[in-house]
Design a protein around this motif. Structure first.
Motif, PDB file in Angstrom:
ATOM      1  N   PRO A 211       6.458  -5.695   5.762  1.00 15.73           N
ATOM      2  CA  PRO A 211       6.333  -4.755   6.874  1.00 15.73           C
ATOM      3  C   PRO A 211       7.658  -4.079   7.213  1.00 15.73           C
ATOM      4  O   PRO A 211       8.714  -4.720   7.195  1.00 15.73           O
ATOM      5  N   GLU A 212       7.603  -2.800   7.512  1.00 12.25           N
ATOM      6  CA  GLU A 212       8.827  -2.035   7.837  1.00 12.25           C
ATOM      7  C   GLU A 212       9.504  -2.609   9.066  1.00 12.25           C
ATOM      8  O   GLU A 212      10.722  -2.558   9.190  1.00 12.25           O
TER       9      GLU A 212
ATOM     10  N   ARG B  18       0.654  -4.889  10.162  1.00 10.55           N
ATOM     11  CA  ARG B  18       1.073  -4.169  11.364  1.00 10.55           C
ATOM     12  C   ARG B  18       1.899  -2.934  11.011  1.00 10.55           C
ATOM     13  O   ARG B  18       3.115  -2.995  10.881  1.00 10.55           O
ATOM     14  N   GLY B  19       1.227  -1.808  10.833  1.00 12.18           N
ATOM     15  CA  GLY B  19       1.922  -0.544  10.646  1.00 12.18           C
ATOM     16  C   GLY B  19       2.456  -0.330   9.248  1.00 12.18           C
ATOM     17  O   GLY B  19       1.924  -0.803   8.258  1.00 12.18           O
ATOM     18  N   ALA B  20       3.564   0.419   9.173  1.00  7.47           N
ATOM     19  CA  ALA B  20       4.150   0.815   7.897  1.00  7.47           C
ATOM     20  C   ALA B  20       4.726  -0.389   7.157  1.00  7.47           C
ATOM     21  O   ALA B  20       5.121  -1.387   7.766  1.00  7.47           O
ATOM     22  N   ALA B  21       4.754  -0.271   5.818  1.00 12.28           N
ATOM     23  CA  ALA B  21       5.253  -1.381   5.020  1.00 12.28           C
ATOM     24  C   ALA B  21       5.759  -0.882   3.667  1.00 12.28           C
ATOM     25  O   ALA B  21       5.367   0.190   3.191  1.00 12.28           O
ATOM     26  N   LEU B  22       6.619  -1.671   3.080  1.00 14.35           N
ATOM     27  CA  LEU B  22       7.002  -1.489   1.687  1.00 14.35           C
ATOM     28  C   LEU B  22       6.107  -2.398   0.849  1.00 14.35           C
ATOM     29  O   LEU B  22       5.996  -3.596   1.132  1.00 14.35           O
TER      30      LEU B  22
ATOM     31  N   ALA C  82      17.141 -10.807   4.424  1.00 17.91           N
ATOM     32  CA  ALA C  82      15.969  -9.943   4.612  1.00 17.91           C
ATOM     33  C   ALA C  82      16.339  -8.466   4.586  1.00 17.91           C
ATOM     34  O   ALA C  82      15.669  -7.643   3.949  1.00 17.91           O
ATOM     35  N   GLN C  83      17.415  -8.097   5.277  1.00 16.72           N
ATOM     36  CA  GLN C  83      17.818  -6.698   5.335  1.00 16.72           C
ATOM     37  C   GLN C  83      18.305  -6.197   3.981  1.00 16.72           C
ATOM     38  O   GLN C  83      18.007  -5.074   3.568  1.00 16.72           O
ATOM     39  N   GLU C  84      19.035  -7.045   3.276  1.00 18.74           N
ATOM     40  CA  GLU C  84      19.563  -6.646   1.973  1.00 18.74           C
ATOM     41  C   GLU C  84      18.425  -6.454   0.973  1.00 18.74           C
ATOM     42  O   GLU C  84      18.419  -5.507   0.177  1.00 18.74           O
ATOM     43  N   PHE C  85      17.435  -7.355   1.013  1.00 19.29           N
ATOM     44  CA  PHE C  85      16.297  -7.237   0.112  1.00 19.29           C
ATOM     45  C   PHE C  85      15.474  -5.992   0.433  1.00 19.29           C
ATOM     46  O   PHE C  85      15.041  -5.256  -0.458  1.00 19.29           O
TER      47      PHE C  85
ATOM     48  N   LEU D 191      14.587  -2.725  -2.011  1.00 17.29           N
ATOM     49  CA  LEU D 191      13.254  -2.169  -2.247  1.00 17.29           C
ATOM     50  C   LEU D 191      13.184  -0.705  -1.840  1.00 17.29           C
ATOM     51  O   LEU D 191      12.590   0.123  -2.545  1.00 17.29           O
ATOM     52  N   SER D 192      13.797  -0.363  -0.719  1.00 16.40           N
ATOM     53  CA  SER D 192      13.728   1.005  -0.199  1.00 16.40           C
ATOM     54  C   SER D 192      14.418   2.011  -1.112  1.00 16.40           C
ATOM     55  O   SER D 192      14.008   3.169  -1.204  1.00 16.40           O
ATOM     56  N   ARG D 193      15.455   1.552  -1.779  1.00 12.84           N
ATOM     57  CA  ARG D 193      16.300   2.444  -2.576  1.00 12.84           C
ATOM     58  C   ARG D 193      15.513   3.263  -3.595  1.00 12.84           C
ATOM     59  O   ARG D 193      15.749   4.456  -3.767  1.00 12.84           O
ATOM     60  N   ASP D 194      14.548   2.638  -4.246  1.00 10.34           N
ATOM     61  CA  ASP D 194      13.789   3.331  -5.283  1.00 10.34           C
ATOM     62  C   ASP D 194      12.308   3.448  -4.942  1.00 10.34           C
ATOM     63  O   ASP D 194      11.470   3.634  -5.831  1.00 10.34           O
ATOM     64  N   ALA D 195      11.987   3.359  -3.646  1.00  9.77           N
ATOM     65  CA  ALA D 195      10.578   3.413  -3.238  1.00  9.77           C
ATOM     66  C   ALA D 195       9.996   4.806  -3.462  1.00  9.77           C
ATOM     67  O   ALA D 195      10.659   5.817  -3.233  1.00  9.77           O
TER      68      ALA D 195
END
Length: 236
Positions: free
Chosen positions: A232-233, A201-205, A98-101, A105-109
């Motif tokens: 979800p973040e 629930r709140g922020a998300a990718l 989960a963390q790696e995925f 996603l975050s890298r190029d968000a």
């Protein structure tokens, strides 16, 4: 028309592609895309079908696969990710944690829909944006949303979310897993409303995309915005 023999001879073998988008389309078709580093690739021709997807045990975001693929010579913008592929070559090789995925996603968000796709051509009466066909360099992106709300709407699922610049409303959610849970929950499946609540629930990718050109009513043809995945973040 591309034959399997010619495609085998010209395709490149892509290794360790991380699945990022698995979405429902009409008439039993599905859309599947993944990331190879910063490169995004879509299994476009032949069109993947849900029956084939079930035959390999399904695919979900975060799974890692390898397959033979060839970028189309002339794609119709903004769908630059399209490519021909060989179904028999697809092999599952693993699954990201989960963390790696989430890190992938975050890298190029991007912080805003308009940063990814430009300004909408028009909005429907219900607020869903459509973008101009034959323009743009991509049809898929990861978006960082400060808030998101998923909810049932008629026979489908919609999302309201906020990015750095504005609010977006009534955006269709086409995540195949969620749509199947809604259409056929089964006795052993969690209630879809509970799942939508957990994702709201709140922020998300968000994985967001532009559909193929569609014309409805008196409006011009447009590539409509859709949500392909919500992470979800808090769980990222």
């Amino acid at each position: 028309m591309t034959t399997l023999a010619s495609l085998f001879s010209r395709a490149e073998s892509l290794k360790d592609v991380v699945i990022t988008d698995v979405t429902r389309m009409a008439a039993g078709r599905v859309c599947i895309a993944g990331a190879l580093g910063k490169r995004l690739v879509r299994l476009h021709e032949p069109q993947p079908m849900d029956k084939w997807l079930q035959s390999i045990g399904g695919l979900v975001a975060g799974e890692v696969v390898s397959f033979d693929w060839r970028a189309v010579k002339r794609y119709r913008p903004p769908h630059s990710e399209d490519g021909d592929w060989v179904p028999q070559s697809l092999t599952k090789t693993g699954t990201l944690g989960a963390q790696e995925f989430a890190s992938l996603l975050s890298r190029d968000a991007t912080a805003a829909v308009e940063s990814a796709f430009g300004k909408p051509l028009f909005f429907t009466a219900k607020g869903n944006p459509a973008f101009r066909p034959d323009r743009g360099k991509r049809s898929l992106a990861t978006l960082r949303a400060s808030s998101v709300r998923l909810y049932r709407h008629r026979e489908g699922i919609r999302a309201d979310f906020t990015d750095l610049r504005q609010d977006w409303t009534m955006v269709p959610v086409e995540d195949l897993r969620l749509r199947k849970l809604m259409d056929d929950p089964g006795d052993d499946q969690a209630d879809i409303d509970d799942i939508l609540g957990e994702l709201s629930r709140g922020a998300a990718l968000l994985r967001v995309g532009l559909g193929r050109p569609f014309q409805g009513g008196d409006q011009p043809a447009g590539c409509f915005l859709q949500v392909n995945l919500v992470k979800p973040e808090a769980s990222a």
